[in-house]
Design a protein around this motif. Structure first.
Motif, short mmCIF file in Angstrom:
data_model
loop_
_atom_site.label_atom_id
_atom_site.label_comp_id
_atom_site.label_asym_id
_atom_site.label_seq_id
_atom_site.Cartn_x
_atom_site.Cartn_y
_atom_site.Cartn_z
N LEU A 66 0.83 -1.21 0.00
CA LEU A 66 0.00 0.00 0.00
C LEU A 66 0.86 1.26 0.00
CD1 LEU A 66 -2.79 -1.00 2.55
CD2 LEU A 66 -3.05 -0.70 0.07
N ARG A 67 1.90 1.27 0.83
CA ARG A 67 2.77 2.44 0.91
C ARG A 67 3.52 2.66 -0.41
NH1 ARG A 67 -0.48 3.23 4.39
NH2 ARG A 67 -0.02 3.32 6.60
N ASP A 68 3.95 1.57 -1.05
CA ASP A 68 4.64 1.68 -2.33
C ASP A 68 3.74 2.31 -3.40
OD1 ASP A 68 6.89 0.52 -1.24
OD2 ASP A 68 6.53 -1.46 -2.13
N LYS A 69 2.44 2.12 -3.26
CA LYS A 69 1.48 2.66 -4.22
C LYS A 69 0.97 4.04 -3.81
CE LYS A 69 0.19 -1.90 -5.74
NZ LYS A 69 -0.76 -2.99 -5.66
N GLY A 70 1.53 4.60 -2.75
CA GLY A 70 1.15 5.94 -2.32
C GLY A 70 -0.05 6.00 -1.40
N ASN A 71 -0.57 4.86 -0.96
CA ASN A 71 -1.71 4.84 -0.05
C ASN A 71 -1.20 5.13 1.37
OD1 ASN A 71 -3.72 3.89 1.84
ND2 ASN A 71 -4.72 2.85 0.13
N ARG A 72 -1.68 6.22 1.96
CA ARG A 72 -1.22 6.64 3.28
C ARG A 72 -2.27 6.41 4.37
NH1 ARG A 72 0.79 12.56 1.85
NH2 ARG A 72 -1.25 12.83 2.78
N THR A 73 -3.26 5.59 4.11
CA THR A 73 -4.28 5.30 5.12
C THR A 73 -3.60 4.79 6.40
OG1 THR A 73 -5.82 4.69 3.37
CG2 THR A 73 -6.39 4.01 5.61
N PRO A 74 -3.91 5.37 7.55
CA PRO A 74 -3.30 4.90 8.80
C PRO A 74 -3.65 3.44 9.08
CG PRO A 74 -4.50 6.96 9.16
CD PRO A 74 -4.83 6.49 7.78
N VAL A 75 -2.65 2.71 9.56
CA VAL A 75 -2.82 1.28 9.84
C VAL A 75 -2.50 1.00 11.30
CG1 VAL A 75 -2.03 -1.05 9.28
CG2 VAL A 75 -2.16 0.68 7.47
N LEU A 76 -3.45 0.36 11.96
CA LEU A 76 -3.23 -0.14 13.31
C LEU A 76 -2.95 -1.62 13.18
CD1 LEU A 76 -3.24 0.23 16.37
CD2 LEU A 76 -5.72 -0.15 16.32
N ILE A 77 -1.77 -2.04 13.61
CA ILE A 77 -1.35 -3.43 13.48
C ILE A 77 -1.71 -4.19 14.76
CG2 ILE A 77 0.62 -4.99 13.17
CD1 ILE A 77 2.03 -2.63 11.74
N LEU A 78 -2.35 -5.33 14.57
CA LEU A 78 -2.65 -6.23 15.69
C LEU A 78 -1.73 -7.42 15.56
CD1 LEU A 78 -6.53 -6.24 15.49
CD2 LEU A 78 -5.07 -4.75 16.86
N SER A 79 -1.12 -7.82 16.67
CA SER A 79 -0.18 -8.92 16.57
C SER A 79 -0.08 -9.71 17.86
CB SER A 79 1.21 -8.39 16.21
OG SER A 79 2.14 -9.44 16.11
N ALA A 80 0.07 -11.02 17.71
CA ALA A 80 0.37 -11.88 18.84
C ALA A 80 1.86 -11.78 19.19
CB ALA A 80 0.01 -13.33 18.53
N LEU A 81 2.62 -11.21 18.26
CA LEU A 81 4.06 -11.00 18.49
C LEU A 81 4.22 -9.71 19.28
CD1 LEU A 81 5.22 -11.72 14.82
CD2 LEU A 81 5.20 -13.32 16.75
N GLY A 82 4.48 -9.83 20.57
CA GLY A 82 4.46 -8.66 21.44
C GLY A 82 5.81 -8.06 21.79
N GLN A 83 6.89 -8.58 21.23
CA GLN A 83 8.21 -8.06 21.55
C GLN A 83 8.41 -6.67 20.95
OE1 GLN A 83 10.20 -9.69 23.68
NE2 GLN A 83 8.59 -11.23 23.81
N VAL A 84 9.26 -5.88 21.55
CA VAL A 84 9.54 -4.53 21.07
C VAL A 84 10.02 -4.57 19.63
CG1 VAL A 84 11.01 -2.51 21.40
CG2 VAL A 84 10.00 -3.63 23.38
N ASP A 85 10.91 -5.49 19.29
CA ASP A 85 11.42 -5.59 17.92
C ASP A 85 10.30 -5.85 16.92
OD1 ASP A 85 14.00 -5.11 18.73
OD2 ASP A 85 14.60 -7.23 18.74
#
Length: 142
Positions: A66-85
């Motif tokens: 999406l970003r490569d195509k210029g779409n800047r819609t805000p994204v909230l990422i949900l993840s089971a991966l909770g580490q800072v990295d």
């Protein structure tokens, strides 16, 4: 607010859709990364809520596309991966924020609302388009 939720776990997806719809938002659902990418590219969404681990295309590559195509819609990422990295990778991929998979509906809605407010404050409409207000010739009141 119009949201696209991209989540493959049916129970989580139903919870997300219900959490936003019960406060009057429009929430569409995609259950894999390819379907989500197609909807995100063709829909006018204020916010995307994207699971990081999806079938057919993972959440980070979806956001990158999406970003490569210029779409800047805000994204909230949900993840089971909770580490800072893991959160840093999501932000670097173009996510506007991240929540670990153990979230409360109120926190989720507040984060979505905040992303939408930030977008409005920057004068952006859906799909990252900037709004422009045009005013015709103004005449003095006589």
């Amino acid at each position: 607010m119009r949201l696209l939720i991209i989540e493959d776990d049916r129970e989580s997806a139903d919870y997300l859709v219900k959490a936003f719809r019960e406060v009057g938002h429009v929430a569409d659902l995609a259950t894999d990364g390819e379907e989500g990418l197609a909807l995100a590219e063709n829909g006018d969404y204020d916010v995307l809520v994207v699971d990081r681990m999806l079938p057919k295309r993972d959440g980070l590559s979806l956001i990158g596309s999406l970003r490569d195509k210029g779409n800047r819609t805000p994204v909230l990422i949900l993840s089971a991966l909770g580490q800072v990295d893991d959160r840093i990778k999501g932000l670097r991929a173009g996510g506007a924020g991240a929540l670990p998979k153990t979230y409360a509906a109120g926190t989720l809605r507040a984060r979505g609302d905040g992303l939408c407010r930030g977008r409005l404050a920057r004068g952006e409409g859906a799909a990252g388009r900037r709004w422009q207000l045009e005013v015709g010739r103004l005449l003095p009141h006589v």
